[in-house]
Scaffold this active site. Structure first.
Site, PDB file in Angstrom:
ATOM      1  N   HIS A 150      35.976  25.062  61.783  1.00  0.00           N
ATOM      2  CA  HIS A 150      34.685  24.534  61.306  1.00  0.00           C
ATOM      3  C   HIS A 150      34.215  23.411  62.216  1.00  0.00           C
ATOM      4  O   HIS A 150      34.976  22.932  63.064  1.00  0.00           O
ATOM      5  CB  HIS A 150      34.786  24.012  59.855  1.00  0.00           C
ATOM      6  N   HIS A 206      35.567  24.891  53.440  1.00  0.00           N
ATOM      7  CA  HIS A 206      34.320  24.698  54.183  1.00  0.00           C
ATOM      8  C   HIS A 206      34.309  25.494  55.480  1.00  0.00           C
ATOM      9  O   HIS A 206      35.334  25.681  56.131  1.00  0.00           O
ATOM     10  CB  HIS A 206      34.002  23.220  54.437  1.00  0.00           C
ATOM     11  N   HIS A 252      43.264  14.655  53.415  1.00  0.00           N
ATOM     12  CA  HIS A 252      41.939  14.399  52.850  1.00  0.00           C
ATOM     13  C   HIS A 252      41.965  14.607  51.339  1.00  0.00           C
ATOM     14  O   HIS A 252      42.623  15.540  50.866  1.00  0.00           O
ATOM     15  CB  HIS A 252      40.928  15.436  53.349  1.00  0.00           C
TER      16      HIS A 252
HETATM   17  C1  M3P Z   1      37.184  17.148  56.913  1.00  0.00           C
HETATM   18  C2  M3P Z   1      37.914  18.344  56.539  1.00  0.00           C
HETATM   19  C3  M3P Z   1      34.561  13.201  56.021  1.00  0.00           C
HETATM   20  C4  M3P Z   1      35.469  14.225  55.630  1.00  0.00           C
HETATM   21  C5  M3P Z   1      35.981  15.096  56.458  1.00  0.00           C
HETATM   22  C6  M3P Z   1      36.732  16.220  56.032  1.00  0.00           C
HETATM   23  C7  M3P Z   1      34.257  12.899  57.430  1.00  0.00           C
HETATM   24  O1  M3P Z   1      36.973  16.999  58.197  1.00  0.00           O
HETATM   25  O2  M3P Z   1      38.172  19.165  57.411  1.00  0.00           O
HETATM   26  O3  M3P Z   1      38.239  18.505  55.359  1.00  0.00           O
HETATM   27  O4  M3P Z   1      34.013  12.580  55.187  1.00  0.00           O
HETATM   28 FE    FE Z   2      37.165  18.778  59.279  1.00  0.00          FE
END
Ligand code: M3P
Ligand code: FE
Length: 314
Positions: A150, A206, A252
């Protein structure tokens, strides 16, 4: 559902040799083609089309365009009509505009990013083939990324002027390209403004994401790994090769991905991540992260702000 997945991203680099070394030896891609203009085309071992990253020599870093692959050539005509009816001008770029690639439908997202759709790209096969394949090829090297997964694009966001290209892009992707939203980060009174939006056309958490900032750009291009242990090993390789790491291995909250962020030699941010996170579905409730938990969404363990993470991009 005409759009299938991300097809490739075209990235500007200042030192082509250093960039090729990075995407080949750190990410684990293979160079599959070069053209007369000096552009270099690469693919990951588990991808079957000719390339997924184009490196273009330039005097600045950043993204030229991102392209998504549709199922059938005729989908490009249907989508051209839909995009034009939405009020966005399109152009058909003839076959051969990019080598080994069929005609492309080109337009600008509400955020200004150059986006393309294509149906045909030369099939070269994965490095394990498709008859009685091994689980991974003997040629695996570097982080051994499986595929380009992505991009996260930065879009102009200014609640004071009412500009929110994160929201505008989200509406376009849902209404015209038939993506659906999986997660969002909201800020402002009663969460009135969408600061970040995660959208998919598959069952992955995503296939593209947008985050608000002062100007359009690319935040990162991301490559898929198999496991948390592969994420750790990828960081080991970066440590050994002195790659500039932005965020060491962590998780994350958003998408539940296990991740590392780092920079290519030109300063374009990359991510290697693992973990399906969850099975995205069109009727799955959209996950909302509120302003007070914004950094928990981004870095789940510490929830600590890291300003440069959202301020530095190309
Ligand atoms: C990712 C992902 C932000 C979150 C990013 C998340 C920049 O890049 O691949 O799940 O808020
Ligand atoms: Fe990402």
């Amino acid at each position: 559902m005409a759009v299938m997945r991300i097809g490739h991203v075209s990235i500007k680099v200042m030192d082509i040799q250093a960039a090729v070394k990075h995407y080949r030896d750190i990410i684990g891609m293979t160079v599959t083609m070069e053209d007369k203009a000096g552009n270099v085309y690469l693919k990951c071992w588990d991808e079957w089309d000719r390339y997924s990253v184009i490196l273009t020599p330039s005097d600045a870093a950043g993204m030229n365009h991102v392209a998504y692959k549709v199922e059938k050539d005729a989908d490009l005509d249907t989508l051209q009509a839909k995009i034009e009816a939405y009020g966005i001008k399109t152009t058909i770029l003839p076959e051969g505009t990019l080598p080994a690639t069929g005609r492309m439908l080109q337009y600008r997202l509400p955020s200004g990013h150059d986006m393309r759709l294509f149906a045909l790209k030369e099939y070269v096969g994965t490095d394990v083939g498709s008859t009685n394949p091994d689980p991974w090829p003997d040629s695996v090297h570097g982080a051994g990324a499986h595929w380009l997964d992505h991009v996260l694009l930065m879009a102009e966001f200014n609640p004071e002027t009412g500009t929110n290209h994160v929201a505008d892009n989200t509406k376009f992707f849902i209404e015209v390209l038939d993506f659906y939203q999986t997660e969002r980060i909201v800020v402002g009174p009663e969460g009135a403004f969408t600061l970040a939006s995660f959208l998919t056309i598959s069952n992955k958490a995503h296939d593209i994401a947008f985050v608000g900032g002062p100007r359009p750009g690319i935040h990162h291009l991301s490559f898929y790994l198999d496991s948390w242990h592969d994420v750790l090993k990828a960081a080991d390789i970066m440590g050994k090769k002195k790659v500039k790491i932005d965020v060491a291995p962590t998780r994350h909250g958003v998408t539940r991905g296990e991740t590392i962020y780092f920079f290519d030699p030109s300063g374009n941010r990359n991510e290697t991540f693992a973990g399906m996170g969850y099975l995205a579905q069109r009727d799955r409730p959209v996950t909302t992260w509120t302003e007070d938990q914004l950094w928990t969404g981004i870095f789940f363990h510490t929830g600590m702000p890291h300003a440069a993470f959202t301020e530095v991009y190309t």
